[in-house]
Structures are given as structure tokens and as C-alpha cells.
Design a protein around this motif. Structure first.
Motif, PDB file in Angstrom:
ATOM      1  N   VAL A  16       0.859  -1.195   0.000  1.00 53.58           N
ATOM      2  CA  VAL A  16       0.000   0.000   0.000  1.00 53.58           C
ATOM      3  C   VAL A  16       0.886   1.233   0.000  1.00 53.58           C
ATOM      4  O   VAL A  16       1.892   1.288   0.725  1.00 53.58           O
ATOM      5  N   ALA A  17       0.507   2.224  -0.799  1.00 54.40           N
ATOM      6  CA  ALA A  17       1.300   3.454  -0.892  1.00 54.40           C
ATOM      7  C   ALA A  17       0.401   4.676  -0.825  1.00 54.40           C
ATOM      8  O   ALA A  17      -0.772   4.627  -1.204  1.00 54.40           O
ATOM      9  N   GLY A  19       0.784   8.100  -2.530  1.00 55.93           N
ATOM     10  CA  GLY A  19       1.629   8.780  -3.508  1.00 55.93           C
ATOM     11  C   GLY A  19       2.869   7.959  -3.799  1.00 55.93           C
ATOM     12  O   GLY A  19       2.788   6.771  -4.149  1.00 55.93           O
ATOM     13  N   GLU A  20       4.036   8.556  -3.619  1.00 57.78           N
ATOM     14  CA  GLU A  20       5.298   7.868  -3.887  1.00 57.78           C
ATOM     15  C   GLU A  20       5.804   7.078  -2.674  1.00 57.78           C
ATOM     16  O   GLU A  20       6.807   6.370  -2.775  1.00 57.78           O
ATOM     17  N   THR A  21       5.116   7.216  -1.551  1.00 55.75           N
ATOM     18  CA  THR A  21       5.607   6.596  -0.311  1.00 55.75           C
ATOM     19  C   THR A  21       4.866   5.306  -0.025  1.00 55.75           C
ATOM     20  O   THR A  21       3.654   5.300   0.221  1.00 55.75           O
ATOM     21  N   GLU A  22       5.585   4.199  -0.052  1.00 58.54           N
ATOM     22  CA  GLU A  22       4.999   2.902   0.276  1.00 58.54           C
ATOM     23  C   GLU A  22       5.042   2.697   1.787  1.00 58.54           C
ATOM     24  O   GLU A  22       6.081   2.901   2.418  1.00 58.54           O
ATOM     25  N   VAL A  23       3.899   2.312   2.382  1.00 61.01           N
ATOM     26  CA  VAL A  23       3.817   2.191   3.838  1.00 61.01           C
ATOM     27  C   VAL A  23       3.545   0.762   4.303  1.00 61.01           C
ATOM     28  O   VAL A  23       3.759   0.435   5.470  1.00 61.01           O
ATOM     29  N   HIS A  52      -7.827  -0.951   6.559  1.00 57.33           N
ATOM     30  CA  HIS A  52      -8.576  -0.133   5.606  1.00 57.33           C
ATOM     31  C   HIS A  52      -8.449  -0.677   4.185  1.00 57.33           C
ATOM     32  O   HIS A  52      -9.406  -0.603   3.399  1.00 57.33           O
ATOM     33  N   ALA A  53      -7.284  -1.224   3.863  1.00 57.87           N
ATOM     34  CA  ALA A  53      -7.095  -1.796   2.529  1.00 57.87           C
ATOM     35  C   ALA A  53      -8.012  -2.988   2.308  1.00 57.87           C
ATOM     36  O   ALA A  53      -8.549  -3.172   1.207  1.00 57.87           O
ATOM     37  N   GLY A  61      -5.590   9.390  -1.455  1.00 61.33           N
ATOM     38  CA  GLY A  61      -4.160   9.254  -1.732  1.00 61.33           C
ATOM     39  C   GLY A  61      -3.639   7.853  -1.470  1.00 61.33           C
ATOM     40  O   GLY A  61      -2.561   7.489  -1.945  1.00 61.33           O
ATOM     41  N   GLY A  62      -4.381   7.049  -0.694  1.00 61.40           N
ATOM     42  CA  GLY A  62      -3.958   5.688  -0.407  1.00 61.40           C
ATOM     43  C   GLY A  62      -4.376   4.740  -1.514  1.00 61.40           C
ATOM     44  O   GLY A  62      -5.473   4.836  -2.063  1.00 61.40           O
ATOM     45  N   GLU A  63      -3.500   3.786  -1.837  1.00 57.85           N
ATOM     46  CA  GLU A  63      -3.774   2.893  -2.962  1.00 57.85           C
ATOM     47  C   GLU A  63      -3.054   1.562  -2.763  1.00 57.85           C
ATOM     48  O   GLU A  63      -1.899   1.521  -2.311  1.00 57.85           O
TER      49      GLU A  63
END
Length: 534
Positions: A16-17, A19-23, A52-53, A61-63
């Protein structure tokens, strides 16, 4: 040949990211039918993002950028929104972390519970109202007929959390995802709610994915514990194995930070305690009116706090703890009785007398996110009391803010950030720094660590101890967490139904309680088997 059914929830290589930041980085996780899995880790580890995913509720913004999520054999990470909406509530019940933002503030509680039943065809308009009252009762809500007609603002934090739990269980889902479901609940109601979840698992085969920072709850309730750190699973195994023989140093760190009911308070240097009371409540009472009915919130409470002491109030949600604290801070005016501060009656103080009193007494609220103005920088938030009382010029206040942030172990660059950019623990430190700005004599702390994970909680408690020793502070500490109270308190008062039923030194009250209700509270504390055996 019969093919064995796959687990109810299967997560493979989830990434899960924002934007450019994978968390979340390649997480693999399964939840079997009827299994209770506890997902533990510090704030910011990715626990809530993972949950949430699963249900398609990532914030803007989360994907999901990799991997897959399967529920009951169906791939759902790429499912249409309408399909996810049908699954949520009916097949996957979700208990969100923050009841304040999850409930509609302008709708009655009963209507919000009934809505989920009608949406999923479990009741019609005529029967939904009655079913809503039953659900509120099952969730541990007192006087559910009255509460159903009230709005969220008229309920305590714990009561709002119970409403959300009731909504999540309303349609008998196969999977319940509970994000910190008991952080705002006292131990007796927490036990009732968790017992209710256990019964649901036993009777229907439902599964539970618990997201929690409470290792005691995980110890008592989970079949398996999964430890998440920085978006990566570092340990996964049976509960007993994780708690007694952790393989990863991070897991061992979390276990060491967890407060224990058997652990008395330890101070490096005992503070000087003055014999005369700084604060004295004498036969204080407070009555409210709600829905045309008279509600007695506080009934003939008497309490004294001496300088340098920490006195805690414990009891169930709705027992009168917070109302008593608000009366002590004169944020509420008592209906009966008197409040004396430094031997002056301030029960009906107004104008300059009340303003002078409030300079010497500061309040730290339970939810720092709500008590900090999101539109202001941290520096402006901490400086606000200084401006309000006309203390110092702009440069002097800036210097004082830096000192205050340093005193709560925050770096100077935090002053330029807004609350939304801070973790829960950082926000609570900002709230404490603001409370210290006017150099108060008494700090009232209302559930200041209930929403924090165990390592941050331990840090905040140590900070409070250091500040008390260094600044000679006096604390009135309100909590439903008896293990935390044991760590920080000199004396404890147990409240029930608006009255103090037991009061004394913390070791005496917890080790040899005399009142049946105190014994009930003590026995309901989760994780005691772990603390007594480990």
C-alpha cells in the motif's frame, strides 16, 4: 475428493502506498474461519492502513499497489465500489478507531444503528428501531431506550465506542475487523464486549481481526498474534509462543513496555508532599437533564489532593470520573457541595478569581487530536496560554515554546508543524507542553494515554513522572486502565454511579480491595495470566 476451503481472509504480498511513499511492504496474512488474530505494533506501523485496505476504505491518496486480498474465496482488492459496500456491514463488520468522527453528530444514536439493518435488509422501518435498542443493550449501553434518542455528543467516549461495536455486529458478519475496539472502554465493559465477540465466534464461526496496542487483550483473546513494524510483519505465531518466547527483539520491546497490575509505582526521587490539601472537593454533586429526565452524574463526592501527589480516579465509563475532574477544574459548576483550591472556595468563582484559578490549574484531555486546533502550528498552540494571559513578548514566547517542547522531549522543528503531521504520542506531548506553559500547580489528566500504544504510553508515563519530580507538579489522573493507574499513582479513588466507593493508597486498594466493585474491576483487567506466569 473434497477440496479443503481456504482461510476466510487471505492477504498475499500486499503493498500500500500514499503517492510515492509505500507504507505496507509485501504483507502476507491469513485469518481462518472462527479464528481471532491480533495485529499489534506501534502507532505508524501500518496496522490501520492494512485494515482499511481490506475493506476498501483507504483515505484519499492511499492505494493498493501490489498483491491481492481474498475474502471467502473472492478477490476483493480490485472489486467494484458497489460490491465492497455490500460486503461492508453485512459480511465484514468494521469497528473504526475513533468513535467521535465515525458517528454522525446530528443524527440520533438509535437511527444510526437502525440504518445499517435497513441498508442490508435485516429489518424494516417499523422493526429497526426496536432492534436498535436490543443491539445497544447487547453492546453494554446503559438505559438503551434513552440512549437511542440521544446524539453522540451526549454520550461518553466509551459509550460511543460501544455504539460502533453494536453497529459492526448488527448483521452477524462472518469477519469483524476491530481497530482498537476497546481503547476507550473501562475493563468491566471491555470484558463484556470481548466476551460478546467470543460468543459470536463460537456460535457463528465468525472470525475477528483485532488491531490493538493492548497486549493484555491480545494475550486473553487472540489465538494468534501478528506483530507489524514499519509496514512489515516481523513475527507471527500462536499467542502463548509470542508472549513467552518472542523471537524478534521488537516483540520483546513491546512486551517489556506493557504496564502490569502487579507492578507498583517506582520513583527515582520521591517528591516533597505537603500535608495540606491543594485541592479539596467536599460533598460535590452534579445533576444534568437529558431527554426530559434528571441524571445524577456525581453524587456527594469528597476528595483531597496534597501538593506533589498523584491521585487517580478509576471506574466505568459513565461513573462520574470526567465530570468530577471538570468540576475540579471549574469547567463545570457543581450543583451541590464546594470546591476549595489552596484553601480558597472557588465553587462559584467568577471574573478575575476564576481566571487566576485557571492559570494555576490546567487540563489535558483524552483526545489530543480534538483538543489541538488543527489550523494552528504547534508553536502557536503551545504559546496560546501565554498570549491569553499576556505573558512575555513575541520573542520571549518563542523562547518559552522551545523550552516547553524540549521539556516533553520534542525537537524544536515540531513547532512549525500542524497537529495532523504528528503521531498520537507526539500530539499528546504537545498537549502536555501547552498545559505546562503557565507553570500550573495542578494538572488534571483525563485518560491521557488510553489511545497510545504501549511503548509510547510508557514514554509518556515516564515523562509525567519526571515532570512531577522536577517541577513539583500535582496530578489528578483519570483512567479506566488499572495497570496504568498502578504505575503512576500514590492514591486511588474508585467511582461507581457517581460516588466514590473505595479510596486509599494504591497498593492497598489494588492488592487488598474491600469493595466488591473494586474486586470486580481488578478481576476484569486483561492479561493477568501473562503477568503472573511471565
Amino acid at each position: 475428493m473434497t477440496r479443503e476451503r481456504e482461510p476466510l481472509l487471505v492477504i498475499n504480498g500486499l503493498r500500500v502506498a500514499y503517492g510515492e511513499t509505500e507504507v505496507v511492504h509485501g504483507v502476507d496474512l491469513t485469518v481462518e474461519r472462527g479464528e481471532v488474530v491480533a495485529l499489534v505494533g506501534e502507532s505508524g506501523s501500518g496496522k490501520t492502513t492494512l485494515a482499511h485496505a481490506v475493506v476498501g476504505l483507504l483515505p484519499a491518496g492511499g492505494e493498493v499497489v501490489g498483491g491481492e486480498i481474498r475474502f471467502d474465496g473472492e478477490r476483493i482488492d480490485s472489486a467494484p465500489v458497489r460490491r465492497l459496500e455490500k460486503l461492508r456491514g453485512s459480511h465484514i463488520g468494521v469497528v473504526p478507531q475513533d468513535p467521535t468522527s465515525a458517528l454522525n453528530p446530528v443524527r440520533r444514536i438509535g437511527d444510526q444503528v437502525a440504518e445499517i439493518l435497513r441498508i442490508h435488509g435485516r429489518a424494516n422501518r417499523r422493526t429497526a428501531a426496536l432492534d436498535a435498542i436490543r443491539i445497544l443493550d447487547e453492546a453494554g449501553i446503559d438505559r438503551p431506550e434513552i440512549r437511542a434518542r440521544q446524539h453522540p455528543s451526549e454520550l461518553s467516549g466509551g459509550q460511543r465506542q460501544r455504539v460502533l461495536i453494536g453497529i459492526a455486529l448488527a448483521c452477524s458478519p462472518e469477519l469483524v475487523i476491530a481497530d482498537e475496539p476497546t481503547s476507550a472502554l473501562d475493563v468491566t465493559v471491555q470484558k463484556r464486549i470481548l466476551d460478546h465477540l467470543d460468543e459470536r465466534v463460537d456460535s457463528t464461526g465468525a472470525a475477528v481481526l483485532f488491531i490493538t496496542h493492548d497486549l493484555g487483550v491480545a494475550a486473553d483473546r487472540a489465538d494468534r498474534i501478528v506483530v507489524l513494524r514499519d509496514g512489515v510483519i516481523v513475527e507471527d505465531g500462536p499467542t502463548a509462543q509470542i508472549l513467552t518466547s518472542p523471537a524478534h527483539e521488537y516483540t520483546a520491546h513491546l512486551l517489556a513496555a506493557a504496564p502490569s497490575l502487579s507492578q507498583p509505582r517506582t520513583r527515582r526521587t520521591a517528591p516533597r508532599v505537603d500535608g495540606s490539601p491543594l485541592l479539596s472537593l467536599q460533598d460535590v454533586g452534579k445533576t444534568f437533564r437529558a431527554g426530559g429526565e434528571k441524571l445524577v452524574a456525581v453524587d456527594s463526592v469528597s476528595l483531597e489532593i496534597r501538593r506533589g501527589q498523584t491521585v487517580s480516579l478509576v471506574g466505568e465509563s459513565g461513573s462520574g470520573k470526567s465530570t468530577t475532574a471538570r468540576i475540579a477544574a471549574r469547567l463545570e459548576t457543581p450543583t451541590t457541595g464546594s470546591v476549595r483550591f489552596d484553601d480558597t472556595d472557588i465553587s462559584s468563582a467568577r471574573g478575575k478569581q476564576l481566571r487566576d484559578f485557571r492559570r494555576r490549574v490546567q487540563f489535558v484531555h483524552q483526545n489530543p487530536y480534538l483538543s489541538l486546533d488543527p489550523s494552528l502550528s504547534v508553536g502557536d498552540i503551545v504559546a496560546e496560554p501565554l498570549r491569553a494571559f499576556g505573558i512575555g513578548d513575541r520573542a520571549g514566547r518563542r523562547t518559552r515554546v522551545a523550552e516547553l517542547l524540549a521539556s516533553v522531549s520534542l525537537s524544536g522543528d515540531v513547532a512549525d508543524r500542524r497537529p495532523a503531521r504528528l503521531s498520537g504520542g507526539q500530539r499528546q506531548r504537545v498537549a502536555i507542553a501547552r498545559a505546562l506553559a503557565l507553570e500550573p500547580d495542578l494538572v488534571i489528566l483525563d485518560e491521557p494515554v488510553s489511545a497510545l500504544d504501549v511503548s509510547v504510553q510508557a514514554t509518556i508515563l515516564e515523562l509525567l513522572d519526571e515532570l512531577q519530580r522536577d517541577l513539583g507538579l500535582t496530578y489528578l489522573f483519570i483512567s479506566h486502565d488499572l495497570a496504568v493507574v498502578r504505575q503512576i499513582s500514590d492514591e486511588v479513588a474508585v467511582m461507581r454511579g457517581g460516588q466514590i466507593v473505595e479510596h486509599g493508597e494504591v497498593s492497598s486498594v489494588f492488592d487488598t480491595p474491600t469493595h466488591p466493585y473494586t474486586r470486580e474491576l481488578r478481576s476484569a483487567v486483561p492479561g493477568q495470566a501473562r503477568t503472573t506466569t511471565g
